[in-house]
Enzyme design. Structure first.
Site, PDB file in Angstrom:
ATOM      1  N   LYS A 284       0.725  -1.297  -0.032  1.00  0.00           N
ATOM      2  CA  LYS A 284       0.153  -0.113  -0.089  1.00  0.00           C
ATOM      3  C   LYS A 284       0.835   1.463  -0.012  1.00  0.00           C
ATOM      4  CE  LYS A 284      -4.086  -1.959   1.992  1.00  0.00           C
ATOM      5  NZ  LYS A 284      -5.470  -1.740   2.830  1.00  0.00           N
TER       6      LYS A 284
ATOM      7  N   LYS B  51      -6.280 -10.315  -3.860  1.00  0.00           N
ATOM      8  CA  LYS B  51      -7.235 -10.578  -2.702  1.00  0.00           C
ATOM      9  C   LYS B  51      -8.379  -9.657  -3.158  1.00  0.00           C
ATOM     10  CE  LYS B  51      -6.660  -7.782   1.130  1.00  0.00           C
ATOM     11  NZ  LYS B  51      -7.164  -7.615   2.367  1.00  0.00           N
TER      12      LYS B  51
ATOM     13  N   LYS C 254     -12.080  -4.479   0.001  1.00  0.00           N
ATOM     14  CA  LYS C 254     -13.408  -3.580  -0.255  1.00  0.00           C
ATOM     15  C   LYS C 254     -13.106  -2.094  -0.611  1.00  0.00           C
ATOM     16  CE  LYS C 254     -13.582  -3.446   4.825  1.00  0.00           C
ATOM     17  NZ  LYS C 254     -12.290  -3.274   5.395  1.00  0.00           N
TER      18      LYS C 254
END
Ligand code: AQP
Length: 328
Positions: free
Chosen positions: A112, A193, A196
């Site tokens: 990230k 993966k 959300k």
């Protein structure tokens, strides 16, 4: 099991990945544990810029999902992380015990933050806050998806270091990671993966998707050109992901599922999975609508925070005493 703790970040609507990898398991274990603590970890969500209005709504939405999927407030303490200040306090104390090298090795930060100068410091120290969350409750078991395994190893390292240097305070937590469903993959991109906060909503199914949306997303899910149904994550990631979703939703083992599709093609697999998913999510959505704007929800969170604060406060006192911080 003595004490179970876990949490979910209010960064969007809960996906089938969050549900099958973690939240469904919270419900499965709530009767086996002496104590259960489930938090909406809003401080973790701040590690990435959030729209304040969405953050507010998402926090209550996730708390409502906890109840809608079957967590029972008589058995599980449900609370919002920022309502219990001990989390932020303990996190600082553990941050001072953490090393740059070990946080640098966290793969989620690498994914990230990509090591850039503009990556948030919160994103870097996120795993330490998670360690504080877990350790404050003397947690013995932590149900999480595969992606959190490394963070839990860090939690154990920090607990061990603290116990060694300042005295035995923390219990060593164990991860509870499912054999199937611990890593549900994106529908369009089964190499990554399901998340959300993914940019493309075609990549995930949320717990609040309508039957039409579920149908559209599963129909469009990426498979392969072989048209043979069997489980092989490496060579058939898309098909294997759909099979995993079916296995966790139905509780059936993989061999039986694969056998049931003998001689059938991907159309049959998708049609069946659409039906199973809609049937599973419909009662959850009904319960969610009943509870989301109720006083019951805020009362449960208020009581949850009081109880969590009492338990976490005891551990925090021990940490402070061990570190030599003066308490008057
Ligand atoms: N794809 C997944 N498969 C199985 N488990 C998953 N979890 C997340 N994605 C999957 C598990 O869900 C729990 C709650 O996760 P979280 O919201 O606290 O953080 P996350 O792991 O970063 O989840 P997301 O959906 O990917 O959120 P964003 O997009 O905001 O980063 C955890 O136990 C996690 O393992």
């Amino acid at each position: 099991m003595k004490c179970v703790f876990s949490g979910v970040k209010p960064t969007g609507i809960i996906t089938l990945g969050n549900y099958l990898g973690a939240i469904k398991r919270f419900v499965d274990v709530q009767d086996q544990a002496e104590q259960n603590f489930y938090s909406v970890v809003d401080l973790h969500a701040l590690t990435v810029a959030q729209d304040p209005k969405e953050m507010y709504e998402n926090t209550l939405n996730i708390a409502a999902v906890y109840l809608a999927v079957g967590l029972d407030p008589r058995k599980a303490t449900l609370f919002v992380q920022s309502h219990v200040p001990a989390h932020a306090e303990a996190s600082w104390m553990l941050t001072c015990l953490s090393r740059m090298g070990e946080l640098n090795r966290m793969t989620q930060f690498k994914d990230k933050g990509r090591g850039s100068d503009s990556a948030g410091v919160g994103l870097f120290t996120y795993p330490v806050l998670m360690a504080a969350d877990v350790l404050l409750y003397q947690t013995t078991h932590v149900p999480v998806g595969e992606d959190q395994k490394q963070h839990l190893e860090l939690t154990r390292d920090l607990a061990e270091r603290f116990n060694r240097d300042y005295g035995e305070i923390f219990v060593m937590p164990e991860p509870l990671i499912a054999e199937v469903g611990a890593r549900i993959m994106g529908l369009q991109n089964p190499e990554n993966k399901m998340s959300k906060s993914d940019d493309s909503d075609a990549n995930y199914i949320t717990l609040m998707d309508t039957p039409k949306e579920i149908e559209k997303k599963i129909k469009r899910a990426v498979t392969d050109s072989e048209n043979a149904i069997y489980f092989d994550e490496e060579n058939k990631p898309g098909v294997s992901n759909l099979l995993s979703i079916q296995s966790v939703l139905t509780g059936q083992n993989m061999d039986n599922i694969v056998q049931s599709y003998e001689g059938l093609g991907y159309g049959a697999l998708k049609k069946n999975l659409i039906e199973i998913t809609v049937d599973h999510l419909t009662p959850i959505q009904q319960r969610y609508q009943e509870i989301r704007h109720s006083e019951e929800l805020t009362n449960i969170l208020r009581h949850g925070a009081e109880h969590a604060e009492a338990v976490a406060g005891e551990t925090l006192k021990k940490i402070k005493d061990a570190l030599g911080l003066v308490r008057l």
